[in-house]
Design a protein around this motif. Structure first.
Motif, PDB file in Angstrom:
ATOM      1  N   PHE A 145       0.890  -1.209   0.341  1.00 14.67           N
ATOM      2  CA  PHE A 145      -0.226   0.124  -0.193  1.00 14.67           C
ATOM      3  C   PHE A 145       0.964   1.195   0.081  1.00 14.67           C
ATOM      4  O   PHE A 145       0.009   1.995  -0.610  1.00 14.67           O
ATOM      5  CB  PHE A 145      -0.976   0.193   1.493  1.00 14.67           C
ATOM      6  CG  PHE A 145      -1.483   1.226   1.117  1.00 14.67           C
ATOM      7  CD1 PHE A 145      -2.738   1.231   1.129  1.00 14.67           C
ATOM      8  CD2 PHE A 145      -0.948   2.114   2.203  1.00 14.67           C
ATOM      9  CE1 PHE A 145      -3.321   2.825   0.900  1.00 14.67           C
ATOM     10  CE2 PHE A 145      -2.083   3.722   2.557  1.00 14.67           C
ATOM     11  CZ  PHE A 145      -2.844   3.681   2.551  1.00 14.67           C
ATOM     12  N   VAL A 146       2.293   1.283   0.576  1.00 14.37           N
ATOM     13  CA  VAL A 146       3.249   2.695   0.774  1.00 14.37           C
ATOM     14  C   VAL A 146       3.763   2.644  -0.725  1.00 14.37           C
ATOM     15  O   VAL A 146       4.009   3.632  -0.875  1.00 14.37           O
ATOM     16  CB  VAL A 146       3.659   2.295   2.124  1.00 14.37           C
ATOM     17  CG1 VAL A 146       4.948   3.129   2.060  1.00 14.37           C
ATOM     18  CG2 VAL A 146       2.827   2.552   3.736  1.00 14.37           C
ATOM     19  N   THR A 147       3.793   1.483  -1.298  1.00 14.44           N
ATOM     20  CA  THR A 147       4.677   1.352  -2.416  1.00 14.44           C
ATOM     21  C   THR A 147       3.466   2.596  -3.330  1.00 14.44           C
ATOM     22  O   THR A 147       3.922   3.121  -4.225  1.00 14.44           O
ATOM     23  CB  THR A 147       5.223  -0.177  -2.632  1.00 14.44           C
ATOM     24  OG1 THR A 147       5.841  -0.195  -1.650  1.00 14.44           O
ATOM     25  CG2 THR A 147       6.048   0.298  -4.384  1.00 14.44           C
ATOM     26  N   MET A 148       3.035   1.657  -3.586  1.00 13.08           N
ATOM     27  CA  MET A 148       1.810   2.408  -4.088  1.00 13.08           C
ATOM     28  C   MET A 148       2.003   3.612  -4.187  1.00 13.08           C
ATOM     29  O   MET A 148       1.482   4.577  -4.824  1.00 13.08           O
ATOM     30  CB  MET A 148       0.176   1.439  -4.071  1.00 13.08           C
ATOM     31  CG  MET A 148      -0.780   1.432  -4.939  1.00 13.08           C
ATOM     32  SD  MET A 148      -2.538   1.276  -4.448  1.00 13.08           S
ATOM     33  CE  MET A 148      -2.760   2.133  -2.657  1.00 13.08           C
ATOM     34  N   ARG A 149       1.270   4.525  -3.107  1.00  9.25           N
ATOM     35  CA  ARG A 149       1.449   5.721  -2.742  1.00  9.25           C
ATOM     36  C   ARG A 149       2.386   6.924  -2.619  1.00  9.25           C
ATOM     37  O   ARG A 149       2.150   7.961  -3.401  1.00  9.25           O
ATOM     38  CB  ARG A 149       0.820   5.597  -1.542  1.00  9.25           C
ATOM     39  CG  ARG A 149      -0.751   5.368  -1.103  1.00  9.25           C
ATOM     40  CD  ARG A 149      -1.673   6.795  -1.062  1.00  9.25           C
ATOM     41  NE  ARG A 149      -3.210   6.251  -0.906  1.00  9.25           N
ATOM     42  CZ  ARG A 149      -3.619   6.464  -0.264  1.00  9.25           C
ATOM     43  NH1 ARG A 149      -3.366   6.950   1.185  1.00  9.25           N
ATOM     44  NH2 ARG A 149      -4.644   5.517  -0.037  1.00  9.25           N
ATOM     45  N   SER A 150       3.786   5.582  -2.906  1.00  8.99           N
ATOM     46  CA  SER A 150       5.307   6.756  -2.292  1.00  8.99           C
ATOM     47  C   SER A 150       5.413   6.412  -4.153  1.00  8.99           C
ATOM     48  O   SER A 150       6.621   6.428  -4.630  1.00  8.99           O
ATOM     49  CB  SER A 150       6.111   5.905  -1.303  1.00  8.99           C
ATOM     50  OG  SER A 150       6.270   4.459  -1.724  1.00  8.99           O
ATOM     51  N   ILE A 151       4.981   5.159  -5.386  1.00  8.36           N
ATOM     52  CA  ILE A 151       5.718   4.991  -6.487  1.00  8.36           C
ATOM     53  C   ILE A 151       6.363   6.046  -6.725  1.00  8.36           C
ATOM     54  O   ILE A 151       7.712   5.534  -7.635  1.00  8.36           O
ATOM     55  CB  ILE A 151       4.497   4.061  -7.099  1.00  8.36           C
ATOM     56  CG1 ILE A 151       5.437   3.113  -8.603  1.00  8.36           C
ATOM     57  CG2 ILE A 151       2.812   4.974  -8.025  1.00  8.36           C
ATOM     58  CD1 ILE A 151       5.484   2.268  -8.295  1.00  8.36           C
ATOM     59  N   ARG A 152       5.271   7.542  -7.890  1.00  6.87           N
ATOM     60  CA  ARG A 152       6.900   8.144  -8.407  1.00  6.87           C
ATOM     61  C   ARG A 152       7.788   8.672  -8.007  1.00  6.87           C
ATOM     62  O   ARG A 152       8.485   8.473  -8.424  1.00  6.87           O
ATOM     63  CB  ARG A 152       5.660   9.405  -8.376  1.00  6.87           C
ATOM     64  CG  ARG A 152       4.147   8.888 -10.103  1.00  6.87           C
ATOM     65  CD  ARG A 152       3.314   9.654 -10.162  1.00  6.87           C
ATOM     66  NE  ARG A 152       2.327   9.301 -11.252  1.00  6.87           N
ATOM     67  CZ  ARG A 152       1.417   7.851 -11.056  1.00  6.87           C
ATOM     68  NH1 ARG A 152       1.933   6.786  -9.867  1.00  6.87           N
ATOM     69  NH2 ARG A 152       0.656   7.894 -11.902  1.00  6.87           N
ATOM     70  N   LYS A 153       7.890   8.953  -6.318  1.00  4.18           N
ATOM     71  CA  LYS A 153       8.707   9.468  -5.168  1.00  4.18           C
ATOM     72  C   LYS A 153       9.868   8.091  -5.476  1.00  4.18           C
ATOM     73  O   LYS A 153      10.972   8.479  -5.857  1.00  4.18           O
ATOM     74  CB  LYS A 153       8.493   9.986  -4.432  1.00  4.18           C
ATOM     75  CG  LYS A 153       9.906  10.393  -3.361  1.00  4.18           C
ATOM     76  CD  LYS A 153       9.832  11.707  -3.711  1.00  4.18           C
ATOM     77  CE  LYS A 153       9.000  13.073  -4.007  1.00  4.18           C
ATOM     78  NZ  LYS A 153       9.607  14.273  -4.244  1.00  4.18           N
ATOM     79  N   LEU A 154       9.343   7.437  -5.756  1.00  2.00           N
ATOM     80  CA  LEU A 154      10.298   6.025  -5.493  1.00  2.00           C
ATOM     81  C   LEU A 154      10.675   6.198  -6.734  1.00  2.00           C
ATOM     82  O   LEU A 154      12.523   5.335  -6.935  1.00  2.00           O
ATOM     83  CB  LEU A 154       9.484   4.438  -5.171  1.00  2.00           C
ATOM     84  CG  LEU A 154      10.545   2.796  -5.752  1.00  2.00           C
ATOM     85  CD1 LEU A 154      11.440   3.000  -4.558  1.00  2.00           C
ATOM     86  CD2 LEU A 154       9.111   1.919  -5.632  1.00  2.00           C
ATOM     87  N   HIS A 155      10.300   6.349  -8.297  1.00  2.00           N
ATOM     88  CA  HIS A 155      10.860   6.084  -8.986  1.00  2.00           C
ATOM     89  C   HIS A 155      11.951   7.391  -9.784  1.00  2.00           C
ATOM     90  O   HIS A 155      12.399   7.573  -9.798  1.00  2.00           O
ATOM     91  CB  HIS A 155       9.914   5.981 -10.496  1.00  2.00           C
ATOM     92  CG  HIS A 155      10.701   5.978 -11.366  1.00  2.00           C
ATOM     93  ND1 HIS A 155      10.720   7.382 -12.163  1.00  2.00           N
ATOM     94  CD2 HIS A 155      10.683   4.780 -12.650  1.00  2.00           C
ATOM     95  CE1 HIS A 155      11.045   6.694 -13.444  1.00  2.00           C
ATOM     96  NE2 HIS A 155      11.358   5.839 -13.843  1.00  2.00           N
ATOM     97  N   ALA A 156      11.274   8.698  -8.735  1.00  2.00           N
ATOM     98  CA  ALA A 156      12.834   9.758  -9.019  1.00  2.00           C
ATOM     99  C   ALA A 156      13.673   9.442  -8.281  1.00  2.00           C
ATOM    100  O   ALA A 156      14.389   9.674  -8.290  1.00  2.00           O
ATOM    101  CB  ALA A 156      11.480  11.001  -7.956  1.00  2.00           C
TER     102      ALA A 156
END
Length: 603
Positions: A145-156
């Motif tokens: 769930f947290v990965t889903m919410r942070s997916i764009r920041k994770l990619h950055a």
């Protein structure tokens, strides 16, 4: 409204103009890290609230948290930076208590991928206390769930390596093999890891002992390359999975992501699960095999590959190629927007002191796994007990100034301060004009607003700055009273290091017995707007004075560069021209390259 409002507006305008110019000149000071001074709960909560990117404005707002942990509860305050505005809007400060959710764990977990910040806070406040650390299915669901919410920041964060080293970390690690001259070490046995990628290939190449759950692998100079290659493969697979993730293709990266009430389709949920599995494996690699990571990243041949490709984190120019200088020292500035600093993950990895490249790579890997680390820490019994009775207030900062000083007016103000000959004046005006944006692209930073509010409500009987009409003082005071009632020094947790101006503001407040701890600084100057409360005008004047002096030094250096170019042009026609500053920088890079290979890795 205070009598010095007019004076504040003038100082505010000058600070905004100075910082906008210094940002366009890519100015920075050495990075400093003080993250250990920030309580883990505040630091990790700030990480979990870091969930957006510059293409996702509802979640891209930078979040700062101030709070204090009591015996059985925490009083936390959350401040969010206002999103970028296209034109000037009036400033306001509002505050309210966040109401907890009664939704079940499963209902929240199956919720939408993108929500406003307040909804994200509400979801986390319900999920963290109700998640059982011993229930692997629940923990995995929470992390996904947290990965889903942070997916764009994770990619950055994953792709920030391109701006730092001008090459992909995954590529270097995947291709690397130990070479002669690398540091030998005594082999040692480690428990067989359980990873979703490369595990069969690794096992076939390892010297093993034991069976089943007792199986161990020998880590040695013969196998170190295999471990490094697997680490690189994890990063490559992670990026490919994110690109395949439905909802992340180019169509949504080109326009803002809107909040949605739709549940994710099964294939999307499966892909999210795969993404989370890789990130969690990376986190396990970094925490369960720390010594292995140290040995890999300390090898001289690996560090040399990063140093050869190393770039300046401020302007993205390679420093490994010495054939010719790149760029015009007086290239006209483009208009900088707040989006630049919302997508600045690479600045978090600005070198700290005499840091090795291996240690920077380690910090890069940690930023990618930061959300998983935060969840595992906050699910510990001592934190879950606190989070069960958490009380959170949300402070919303709205408004923006877009105006800057007129270019001629600013140049006149600069020349009135600086010592310059009549010949220099034309040169100086040209330099300043080249680097002055047409409008201000920054905001009041979240941590700056929070520092101002803490200072304002902690000194009710003294004169503190207040330069705002629309401020819900009573509601804000109610939110801050629990924190200010504690005897400890107020601390602010942020999802990343602070800019130079915010860190300088904290130092100036400390000099006035208003100490507030911050999580270090990457040292970069952004277009910066002073907070509207809590900061005395005299403090802002000191900051303005330092900014003028900083700009004067930069301009003087550029004048020297121009003078050298002119002289060199007359003396050597057709020969390669190299600016002295860049030449010195290259020489320094060469020196660091030689010295760094003898330093140990500190993780």
């Amino acid at each position: 409204m205070p009598s010095n409002l007019s004076e504040f507006k003038q100082v505010d305008l000058r600070i905004r103009t100075l910082t906008a110019i210094l940002q366009s000149m890519h100015q920075a000071e050495p990075a400093q890290s003080t993250r250990r001074d920030v309580p883990p709960l505040l630091r990790h909560m700030a990480t979990l609230l870091t969930c957006g990117s510059n293409k996702d404005p509802k979640a891209a707002q930078v979040v700062a948290i101030a709070g204090v942990v009591e015996e059985r509860s925490i009083k936390a305050l959350v401040v969010t930076q206002n999103a970028a505005a296209k034109e000037s809007t009036p400033f306001s400060l509002k505050g309210h208590q966040i109401v907890k959710s009664n939704e079940s764990f499963d209902a929240i977990i199956s919720g939408p991928a993108s929500v406003p910040l307040e909804r994200h806070i509400v979801d986390l406040l319900a999920l963290l206390p109700s998640c059982n650390l011993n229930d692997e299915v629940q923990v995995e669901s929470l992390m996904t769930f947290v990965t889903m919410r942070s997916i764009r920041k994770l990619h950055a964060r994953l792709t920030s390596d391109e701006k730092i080293w001008n090459i992909r970390v995954a590529q270097i690690l995947t291709d690397w093999k130990p070479a002669e001259g690398d540091y030998p070490f005594e082999p040692f046995w480690v428990s067989k890891p359980v990873w979703p990628v490369n595990i069969d290939r690794m096992r076939s190449m390892m010297e093993k002992r034991g069976e089943g759950d007792s199986e161990e692998w020998l880590f040695s100079m013969k196998s170190i390359g295999i471990w490094a290659n697997t680490l690189g493969t994890m990063l490559s697979v992670l990026e490919s999975y994110i690109k395949e993730y439905k909802g992340f293709p180019q169509d949504l990266r080109e326009k803002p992501m809107k909040a949605s009430k739709r549940q994710l389709k099964k294939d999307v949920q499966e892909k999210l699960g795969e993404i989370n599995a890789i990130v969690f494996s990376l986190y396990r690699f970094l925490t369960k095999h720390v010594l292995i990571v140290k040995k890999i990243l300390a090898q001289k041949s690996l560090e040399a590959m990063f140093l050869h490709q190393k770039v300046d984190v401020l302007d993205g120019q390679p420093t490994g190629d010495l054939d010719e200088p790149e760029g015009d020292p007086d290239e006209p500035a483009r208009d900088l927007d707040v989006a630049d600093e919302m997508d600045d993950e690479h600045l978090e990895l600005t070198p700290e002191g005499q840091e090795t490249e291996g240690n920077r790579v380690y910090r890069y890997l940690q930023t990618i796994a930061a959300w998983q680390a935060a969840i595992e820490i906050l699910l510990q019994p001592k934190y879950r007990a606190v989070l069960a009775s958490i009380s959170v207030g949300l402070v919303e900062v709205s408004g923006r100034e877009t105006g800057l000083m007129n270019r001629d007016e600013f140049a006149a103000a600069f020349l009135a301060r600086a010592t310059a000959t009549s010949d220099d004046e034309v040169e100086i005006r040209g330099i300043l004009t080249s680097f002055t944006p047409t409008q201000f692209g920054g905001t009041i930073h979240a941590e700056a607003s929070l520092m101002g509010l803490l200072a304002y409500f902690s000194h009710p009987d003294t004169t503190t700055g207040k330069y705002i009409d629309d401020m819900d003082a009573d509601a804000l005071k109610t939110l801050f009273e629990p924190v200010l009632a504690m005897a400890t020094t107020p601390t602010i947790g942020v999802g990343k290091k602070c800019c130079w101006c915010c860190y300088k503001l904290a130092q100036l407040l400390k000099a006035r017995q208003q100490e507030i701890l911050l999580p270090g600084t990457h040292g970069v100057l952004y277009a910066w707007c002073p907070p509207r409360v809590g900061v005395d005008i005299q403090v802002l004047k000191i900051m303005e004075k330092e900014l003028w002096e900083k700009l004067e030094r930069v301009v003087a250096h550029r004048l020297a560069q121009r003078s050298f170019v002119k002289t060199h042009s007359r003396q050597s026609s057709g020969e390669l021209q190299m600016l002295p500053a860049r030449a010195c920088f290259y020489e320094l890079s060469r020196t660091k390259t030689v010295k760094s290979s003898t330093r140990g890795l500190t993780l």
